[in-house]
Motif scaffolding. Structure first.
Motif, PDB file in Angstrom:
ATOM      1  N   THR A   1       8.438  23.838 -47.259  1.00 15.31           N
ATOM      2  CA  THR A   1       9.452  24.721 -47.857  1.00 15.31           C
ATOM      3  C   THR A   1       8.829  25.575 -48.957  1.00 15.31           C
ATOM      4  O   THR A   1       9.365  26.638 -49.297  1.00 15.31           O
ATOM      5  N   GLY A   2       7.707  25.125 -49.509  1.00 16.41           N
ATOM      6  CA  GLY A   2       7.018  25.921 -50.518  1.00 16.41           C
ATOM      7  C   GLY A   2       6.368  27.174 -49.954  1.00 16.41           C
ATOM      8  O   GLY A   2       5.984  28.069 -50.713  1.00 16.41           O
ATOM      9  N   LEU A   3       6.258  27.257 -48.618  1.00 12.58           N
ATOM     10  CA  LEU A   3       5.670  28.455 -48.011  1.00 12.58           C
ATOM     11  C   LEU A   3       6.508  29.697 -48.279  1.00 12.58           C
ATOM     12  O   LEU A   3       5.974  30.803 -48.364  1.00 12.58           O
ATOM     13  N   SER A   4       7.829  29.508 -48.412  1.00 12.44           N
ATOM     14  CA  SER A   4       8.686  30.652 -48.732  1.00 12.44           C
ATOM     15  C   SER A   4       8.373  31.177 -50.132  1.00 12.44           C
ATOM     16  O   SER A   4       8.369  32.392 -50.371  1.00 12.44           O
ATOM     17  N   ASP A   5       8.094  30.259 -51.078  1.00  7.23           N
ATOM     18  CA  ASP A   5       7.682  30.688 -52.423  1.00  7.23           C
ATOM     19  C   ASP A   5       6.328  31.383 -52.372  1.00  7.23           C
ATOM     20  O   ASP A   5       6.101  32.371 -53.077  1.00  7.23           O
ATOM     21  N   LEU A   6       5.431  30.854 -51.539  1.00 10.84           N
ATOM     22  CA  LEU A   6       4.113  31.473 -51.396  1.00 10.84           C
ATOM     23  C   LEU A   6       4.247  32.890 -50.837  1.00 10.84           C
ATOM     24  O   LEU A   6       3.593  33.825 -51.334  1.00 10.84           O
ATOM     25  N   ARG A   7       5.094  33.052 -49.835  1.00  9.09           N
ATOM     26  CA  ARG A   7       5.315  34.381 -49.263  1.00  9.09           C
ATOM     27  C   ARG A   7       5.943  35.318 -50.296  1.00  9.09           C
ATOM     28  O   ARG A   7       5.564  36.499 -50.388  1.00  9.09           O
ATOM     29  N   HIS A   8       6.881  34.795 -51.084  1.00 15.05           N
ATOM     30  CA  HIS A   8       7.516  35.604 -52.123  1.00 15.05           C
ATOM     31  C   HIS A   8       6.484  36.082 -53.143  1.00 15.05           C
ATOM     32  O   HIS A   8       6.498  37.257 -53.554  1.00 15.05           O
TER      33      HIS A   8
ATOM     34  N   ARG B   1       3.262  36.479 -52.682  1.00 11.70           N
ATOM     35  CA  ARG B   1       2.343  37.452 -52.060  1.00 11.70           C
ATOM     36  C   ARG B   1       2.995  38.815 -51.922  1.00 11.70           C
ATOM     37  O   ARG B   1       2.351  39.844 -52.149  1.00 11.70           O
ATOM     38  N   VAL B   2       4.276  38.846 -51.537  1.00 12.68           N
ATOM     39  CA  VAL B   2       4.975  40.120 -51.313  1.00 12.68           C
ATOM     40  C   VAL B   2       5.238  40.833 -52.635  1.00 12.68           C
ATOM     41  O   VAL B   2       4.989  42.037 -52.773  1.00 12.68           O
ATOM     42  N   THR B   3       5.755  40.093 -53.621  1.00 18.68           N
ATOM     43  CA  THR B   3       6.122  40.699 -54.898  1.00 18.68           C
ATOM     44  C   THR B   3       4.957  40.754 -55.878  1.00 18.68           C
ATOM     45  O   THR B   3       5.030  41.447 -56.892  1.00 18.68           O
ATOM     46  N   ARG B   4       3.887  39.989 -55.558  1.00 17.24           N
ATOM     47  CA  ARG B   4       2.736  39.875 -56.449  1.00 17.24           C
ATOM     48  C   ARG B   4       3.168  39.455 -57.853  1.00 17.24           C
ATOM     49  O   ARG B   4       2.650  39.950 -58.870  1.00 17.24           O
ATOM     50  N   SER B   5       4.140  38.555 -57.874  1.00 12.49           N
ATOM     51  CA  SER B   5       4.640  38.011 -59.137  1.00 12.49           C
ATOM     52  C   SER B   5       5.135  36.596 -58.886  1.00 12.49           C
ATOM     53  O   SER B   5       5.213  36.142 -57.735  1.00 12.49           O
ATOM     54  N   VAL B   6       5.478  35.885 -59.972  1.00 10.27           N
ATOM     55  CA  VAL B   6       5.982  34.508 -59.854  1.00 10.27           C
ATOM     56  C   VAL B   6       7.437  34.426 -60.310  1.00 10.27           C
ATOM     57  O   VAL B   6       7.909  33.356 -60.690  1.00 10.27           O
ATOM     58  N   ASP B   7       8.132  35.545 -60.278  1.00  8.04           N
ATOM     59  CA  ASP B   7       9.532  35.554 -60.675  1.00  8.04           C
ATOM     60  C   ASP B   7      10.343  34.596 -59.809  1.00  8.04           C
ATOM     61  O   ASP B   7      10.214  34.592 -58.578  1.00  8.04           O
ATOM     62  N   SER B   8      11.191  33.792 -60.458  1.00  8.65           N
ATOM     63  CA  SER B   8      12.095  32.829 -59.815  1.00  8.65           C
ATOM     64  C   SER B   8      11.358  31.685 -59.117  1.00  8.65           C
ATOM     65  O   SER B   8      11.965  30.928 -58.358  1.00  8.65           O
ATOM     66  N   VAL B   9      10.052  31.556 -59.341  1.00  3.57           N
ATOM     67  CA  VAL B   9       9.278  30.454 -58.763  1.00  3.57           C
ATOM     68  C   VAL B   9       8.831  29.535 -59.900  1.00  3.57           C
ATOM     69  O   VAL B   9       8.291  30.007 -60.903  1.00  3.57           O
ATOM     70  N   GLN B  10       9.065  28.232 -59.737  1.00  2.00           N
ATOM     71  CA  GLN B  10       8.699  27.260 -60.765  1.00  2.00           C
ATOM     72  C   GLN B  10       7.332  26.651 -60.463  1.00  2.00           C
ATOM     73  O   GLN B  10       7.027  26.332 -59.316  1.00  2.00           O
TER      74      GLN B  10
ATOM     75  N   ILE C   1      -0.394  26.068 -56.034  1.00  2.00           N
ATOM     76  CA  ILE C   1      -0.815  26.144 -57.443  1.00  2.00           C
ATOM     77  C   ILE C   1      -1.800  27.290 -57.646  1.00  2.00           C
ATOM     78  O   ILE C   1      -1.679  28.079 -58.601  1.00  2.00           O
ATOM     79  N   LEU C   2      -2.777  27.404 -56.756  1.00  2.00           N
ATOM     80  CA  LEU C   2      -3.767  28.476 -56.882  1.00  2.00           C
ATOM     81  C   LEU C   2      -3.119  29.854 -56.748  1.00  2.00           C
ATOM     82  O   LEU C   2      -3.483  30.788 -57.481  1.00  2.00           O
ATOM     83  N   ALA C   3      -2.168  29.976 -55.822  1.00  2.00           N
ATOM     84  CA  ALA C   3      -1.465  31.247 -55.666  1.00  2.00           C
ATOM     85  C   ALA C   3      -0.661  31.574 -56.920  1.00  2.00           C
ATOM     86  O   ALA C   3      -0.645  32.721 -57.384  1.00  2.00           O
ATOM     87  N   TYR C   4      -0.003  30.569 -57.469  1.00  2.00           N
ATOM     88  CA  TYR C   4       0.792  30.786 -58.685  1.00  2.00           C
ATOM     89  C   TYR C   4      -0.099  31.241 -59.838  1.00  2.00           C
ATOM     90  O   TYR C   4       0.228  32.193 -60.556  1.00  2.00           O
ATOM     91  N   LEU C   5      -1.229  30.562 -60.004  1.00  2.00           N
ATOM     92  CA  LEU C   5      -2.153  30.930 -61.081  1.00  2.00           C
ATOM     93  C   LEU C   5      -2.717  32.334 -60.865  1.00  2.00           C
ATOM     94  O   LEU C   5      -2.978  33.069 -61.828  1.00  2.00           O
TER      95      LEU C   5
END
Length: 221
Positions: free
Chosen positions: A25-32, A34-43, A84-88
């Protein structure tokens, strides 16, 4: 005897399938991200704590010689590390996140050093490591209770994920049955809170349906 083997295989397969489904389910956050190039709304913290949890259970699985635990938590640790790496990568302010990561990794390394170096008896080591993993997992399942209280206060289920709730319920139930089958309380007991919190979430979805959620937000505006 053959029936027991079939039951064991089915339970093991269910644990692997449902747990990897929950991790994915975290893949949706990963896709978000990558698309937005931000971590908005992702914990970030859920990725980190889940990764530490996976690594802890992986150690328990290796010590116990349980292939199901090894497979699930190896894949889970890889996925969480990727998140984690994507978030960082996309987070502009990394200092606090790196400090949190280093702190939890240090705790994990100290724990591993204690269990593997200071506890020579393998049975005692397995029991203590199982207790550590159980307490950590229970704390993870109970940590969202504050969010559930906010849902009741706001009468809005916007912050809850229905697919994740289903995945958590199926995962917790399968691991509870797996632990019961093995007679392993360290696997069975920590998954009971996951069932409980999932049932509470389903009740909240029923109590505050999406239509009511929309109406409430309109009234607030």
């Amino acid at each position: 005897m053959e029936l027991n083997a079939v039951v064991d295989s089915l339970l093991s397969g269910a644990c692997v399938f449902f747990t990897l489904g929950m991790f994915s389910t975290g893949l949706s956050d990963l896709r978000h991200m990558r698309v937005t190039r931000s971590v908005d709304s992702v914990q970030f913290l859920p990725f980190l704590t889940t990764d530490i949890n996976n690594l802890s259970w992986l150690s328990y699985g290796v010590l116990k010689g349980d292939g199901t635990l090894i497979v699930v938590n190896t894949v889970g640790a890889v996925l969480q590390t990727l998140y984690i790496l994507a978030y960082l990568h996309y987070c502009p302010r990394k200092q606090v996140l790196l400090l949190q990561t280093a702190t939890l990794l240090a705790v994990l390394l100290l724990g591993c050093g204690y269990f593997w170096l200071m506890v020579p008896n393998s049975d005692t080591r397995l029991q203590q490591l199982g207790l550590f993993c159980s307490v950590f997992t229970i704390s993870m399942y109970l940590s969202p209770l504050a969010d559930l209280a906010k849902v009741i206060k706001t009468q809005s289920t916007q912050r809850l994920s229905y697919p994740l709730t289903i995945a958590t319920l199926l995962t917790s139930a399968s691991w509870t049955l797996y632990g019961l089958r093995l007679g392993d309380l360290y696997i069975m007991v920590p998954n009971l809170p996951g069932i409980l919190t999932s049932v509470i979430r389903f009740w909240l979805f029923w109590k505050y349906p999406q239509e009511q959620d929309k109406n409430y937000r309109l009234l607030q505006t």
